[in-house]
Design an enzyme around this catalytic site. Sequence first.
Site: not given
Ligand code: LUZ
Ligand code: MOS
Length: 734
Positions: A231, A309, A341, A689
């Site tokens: 990510e 979160r 995840r 997830e």
């Molecule tokens: N990424 C993010 C995420 O930037 N914000 C979120 O709320 C999120 N939630 C789950 C996985 N990735």
């Molecule tokens: Mo994610 S933990 O939804 O890159």
Amino acid sequence: MSVGRGEAHDSALGHVTGESVFIDDRPRVAGELEVGFVGSPVSAGRLKRVDAAAALALPGVAAVFTAQDLSRNRWGSIVRDQPLLVEDEIGYIDEPVCVIAAESREALARARKAVVIEVSEGTPVYDIDEAAQLGRVLYRSKGLGRGDAAAALARAPHRLSGVFDIGGQEHFYLESQAAIAYPLENGQLEIHSSTQHPTEVQHVCAELLGLKQHQVVCVVKRMGGAFGGKESQAAPFAAMAALVASRLKRAARIVLEKGEDMRVTGHRHPFRSRYEAGFDDEGRILALSLDLRADGGAYTDLSPSILERAAFHSDGAYFIPEIRVSATACRTNRAPNTAFRGFGGPQGNLIIENVLSEIAISLKKDAFEVRRLNLYGIEPRNTTHYGQRVDNNMLPALFARLHETSGYAARLREISDSNARRTGRLRGIAFTAAKFGIAFTSRFLNQASALVNVHRDGTVQVSTGATEMGQGVNTKIRQVVASAFAVEPELVRLMPTSTEKNHNTSPTAASSGSDLNGAAALAACAEINARLAGVGRDLPWRERVEKAYLERISLGALGFFRTEGLDFEETSRTGRAFGYFTQGAAVSEVEIDEYTGDLKLRRVDLLMDLGRPLNPAIDRGQVVGGFIQGAGWMTTECLAYDAKGRLLSHSPTTYKIPNIQDVPRIFNVDFIENDGNAANLHGSKAVGEPPLLLSASVLMAAKHALSFRIGGIPALRCPATSEEILMLLPDAGV
Ligand code: LUZ
Ligand code: MOS
């Protein structure tokens, strides 16, 4: 209609035949260079000097770059605090210090050994509490709360408190971090990256190299797994390849070796949390105080959003009348921990499930009954600690049905009897739940675009911001488009993701890939359908399309979608943080060998609410995979470091992920009927997830088993490795 059918994954055939192309499968172009880096030899301290003379003198070494060769060195998804290359202060061991470009992988390997890095070593901090004491804080949440938790705790008839440790987790995607950068005309770059976030790769590369965003295109065909690890953390490696390509005007390829990937990139956040719960004689929670602390590693990365979160999910599936949650990410000398995840949700959920198990043990009650008593229900017990109502609440129905179908009550009796016989095999069972909020908590990320082009033979090419990482998002969007045009899915193709077709995209994350990009594709289809409305209504699709073309009607559209109604408010810390909740429940049964501490998962029953699934076959795969991935985190996946901070568990021989024998012999996965989710595309619910959270049932089953021998609350941490379990057993079994 294709939507709702269990269509095969659009790459299923390619994956088994080997035709599917991943980054390192791309053929080399003339003059292409191999890129790698050399990391810091220590966890903390200062960089004194990089001496690359010996490396540069070796045959086949093209260049060595340091921080000074960049237009800008700092990047970060939320806070720009992470250097691409160490320039002064060292954040963690193996942190990249210089980039090497070579003609071959052999030359690259030799060059890496020849670089001399001089440092003055400092004192590292690895412990969460020590970091907090030293004020090494990356992020402190404003917290969440309702009522007066302290006063309600003081009034409660029963109280329990403790410290709960949760370990990190390695992503263990099959394809390591990888990217290839191709130099184009006028300083432009085309970057192929294994990333969940092509737009961030584009932006980070442009910024660090002093290019404009319109000079960089990022393309993603697919990833060989990501799980959150790509990510934010794909960008720095893409930037290393981009640095070489832009400075040397040659194609540049970086592919991390597995152990290197495991050492250099971050993991799931380990948490150390303090809790105090007040409850009544039945086990009903009256008040809860939670202090969540996570190891954020050396840089901010996504820690603020992950801690938020976690705080949002620390109610689990349960109504807690008075509650206070604080959340802090501490700065340590570890690789920056990152998305994985569930994104903090699993940790928040596990903490509350642990509290409920402890309440049940302390009151000597059936933990299922305690949980059912606390479950979100009807008014007024259906509002979260951040003021969002739990609409379309399927939890009571999930509990009732799974309790029945899993045979929980009879098995609990059988387990108690078996444990009383002292066979050397200790059994335990646990029923846990999940309620996962669907939306990025950063509201601006809840948007997507999709380009739909209909060709003259009636076939359709679709491009969205979603990236395929095996999860089947392309297949689901194909189904959405096929259904919108009432054609067979074979007529629809999903094209590689590219920032020149879809820009300003959000990462494929937060389980929202199909929700957001599927809805954007639907919007594009609706626009095309509206234009087609007056054209040859009774003609077959292909002829209709041809007629529309001859009448000069546009057969392409860019659809846009944003999630409406998200109004969580920063000052009051209340509101609608999520579009809806994906919910589920699980029953896990474990058996522990009292002589070895070995834990076996005997049987698992999962029941999930996925609304009306877009593709029940793909969703089943997500549920099974997510749960088993979580079960590994709960039991065998253990990150071990030496005194210098070096990761010892950096290969599949030392880091134990689940294999086929770890999958329970009895594994029932089912979905509950739910036509009531008007909040999402075709009434579906996101699935990526949420099932991982259900793995809490595995740890709680181990805790239940151990409670028979310990006669109180076992201080079981996560992961419950065999060693951990053995240490807790009062004597060697029988
Ligand atoms: N990424 C993010 C995420 O930037 N914000 C979120 O709320 C999120 N939630 C789950 C996985 N990735
Ligand atoms: Mo994610 S933990 O939804 O890159």
